[in-house]
Scaffold this active site. Structure first.
Site, PDB file in Angstrom:
ATOM      1  N   ASP A  68       1.055  -1.347   0.131  1.00 55.56           N
ATOM      2  CA  ASP A  68       0.042   0.135   0.261  1.00 55.56           C
ATOM      3  C   ASP A  68       0.802   1.183  -0.067  1.00 55.56           C
ATOM      4  OD1 ASP A  68      -1.506   2.234   0.774  1.00 55.56           O
ATOM      5  OD2 ASP A  68      -2.665   0.992   2.277  1.00 55.56           O
ATOM      6  N   VAL A  69       0.922   2.071  -1.224  1.00 52.62           N
ATOM      7  CA  VAL A  69       1.720   3.116  -1.250  1.00 52.62           C
ATOM      8  C   VAL A  69       1.679   4.195  -0.278  1.00 52.62           C
ATOM      9  CG1 VAL A  69       2.547   2.457  -3.691  1.00 52.62           C
ATOM     10  CG2 VAL A  69       0.542   4.309  -3.141  1.00 52.62           C
ATOM     11  N   ASN A  95       2.429   5.495 -10.302  1.00 53.04           N
ATOM     12  CA  ASN A  95       1.089   5.574 -11.117  1.00 53.04           C
ATOM     13  C   ASN A  95      -0.123   5.170 -10.151  1.00 53.04           C
ATOM     14  OD1 ASN A  95      -0.663   4.609 -13.606  1.00 53.04           O
ATOM     15  ND2 ASN A  95      -0.647   2.894 -12.311  1.00 53.04           N
ATOM     16  N   TYR A 168      -9.512  14.427  -5.159  1.00 52.41           N
ATOM     17  CA  TYR A 168      -8.761  13.727  -6.488  1.00 52.41           C
ATOM     18  C   TYR A 168      -8.133  15.167  -7.045  1.00 52.41           C
ATOM     19  CZ  TYR A 168      -7.903  11.210 -10.956  1.00 52.41           C
ATOM     20  OH  TYR A 168      -7.143  10.465 -11.748  1.00 52.41           O
ATOM     21  N   LYS A 172      -3.778  15.844  -7.419  1.00 53.04           N
ATOM     22  CA  LYS A 172      -3.321  15.843  -8.810  1.00 53.04           C
ATOM     23  C   LYS A 172      -2.616  17.375  -8.827  1.00 53.04           C
ATOM     24  CE  LYS A 172      -4.543  11.760 -10.170  1.00 53.04           C
ATOM     25  NZ  LYS A 172      -3.373  10.767 -10.480  1.00 53.04           N
TER      26      LYS A 172
END
Ligand code: BGC
Length: 270
Positions: A68-69, A95, A168, A172
């Site tokens: 889990d990053v 990614n 989100y 980003k």
């Protein structure tokens, strides 16, 4: 495969979220261009193992790694495994990403944290671990003119506000300035850091936006190219950014979006 199988020969790559969608295509394209690939996945080992088997059966080198990053200890363990397996790392593709949509006023702190944790903190943690290894090892001139390359998968929503997805879009937007700051900090040490900002690409994350003809027709109003993107559109850009063909490109975002960021609503004069 449109790239030479020698383009990335001898290079070791880690792709987070590399077992599905855009990540899978990048994994397969990097392997096709000669890189050894570590395929990170979060929960479905079957997809990652299938990709590893496919690559090995075409004489490539690949391994699957669960992590889990968003968790520092898991990211550290993933990098140890990658270094144990391949000896070093030359290419990181940041990614892994997810969406948990809700209107701004109703968004819970859990929805906010989950998306920021994977999409932004996850990229920070992985970039830091990769950069430590790049700097420790330095340039291997027979392999690449860079000490290492980091490719951050961002989104058109790093600049296009997106109602119902503030977590989100903010993650980003954060990736953009984080990517540029890392690039600035490490450029003199021959580390290159760039982003790819995909537009609407056919993957499970946005299936509802293109799976029916009606939905697709509506989506196409936002895409001057007149088609929804394919994962290969992004993967080919990733191979180029990972290779020395882009040696003079650093701190840049490459939009792979069919023109979505051209404000198509203004094409008739506004
Ligand atoms: C999102 C997709 C969306 C696209 C264009 C991407 O970053 O993950 O769900 O279709 O941006 O809006």
């Amino acid at each position: 495969m449109s790239f030479s199988p020698y383009l990335l020969k001898g290079q070791k790559a880690l792709i987070t979220g590399g077992s599905s969608g855009i990540g899978e295509a990048i994994t397969r394209h990097l392997a096709g261009a000669g890189a050894s690939v570590a395929v990170n996945y979060h929960s479905h080992s079957e997809n990652a193992e299938k990709i590893v088997d496919d690559i090995k059966s075409s004489q490539g080198e690949a391994t699957a790694i669960q992590a889990d990053v968003s968790k520092e200890d898991e990211v550290k363990a993933m990098f140890s495994q990658t270094l144990d397996h391949f000896g070093t790392i030359d290419i990181l593709v940041n990614n892994a990403g997810l969406q948990k949509d809700a209107s701004f006023v109703d968004m819970s702190i859990d929805q906010w944290n989950a998306v920021m944790g994977v999409n932004l903190t996850g990229q920070f943690l992985c970039a830091r671990e990769a950069a430590q290894e790049f700097l420790r090892r330095g340039v291997r001139p027979d392999i690449s003119s860079a000490a290492g390359k980091i490719i951050c998968i961002s989104s058109v929503h790093e600049i296009i506000p997106w109602q119902g997805r503030i977590n989100y879009a903010a993650s980003k937007g954060g990736i953009n300035i984080m990517m540029q700051t890392i690039a600035q900090e490490l450029a003199s040490q021959k580390v290159r850091v760039n982003s790819i900002a995909p537009g609407a690409i056919k993957t499970p994350i946005n299936k509802s936006a293109w799976e029916t003809p009606e939905a697709e027709a509506q989506l196409l109003q936002l895409i001057p190219a007149g088609r929804v993107g394919e994962v290969e559109d992004v993967a080919k850009a990733a191979v180029w950014l990972a290779s020395d063909d882009s040696d003079y490109v650093n701190g840049t975002t490459l939009y792979v979006d069919g023109g979505m960021t051209l404000y198509p609503g203004f094409s008739t004069g506004g």
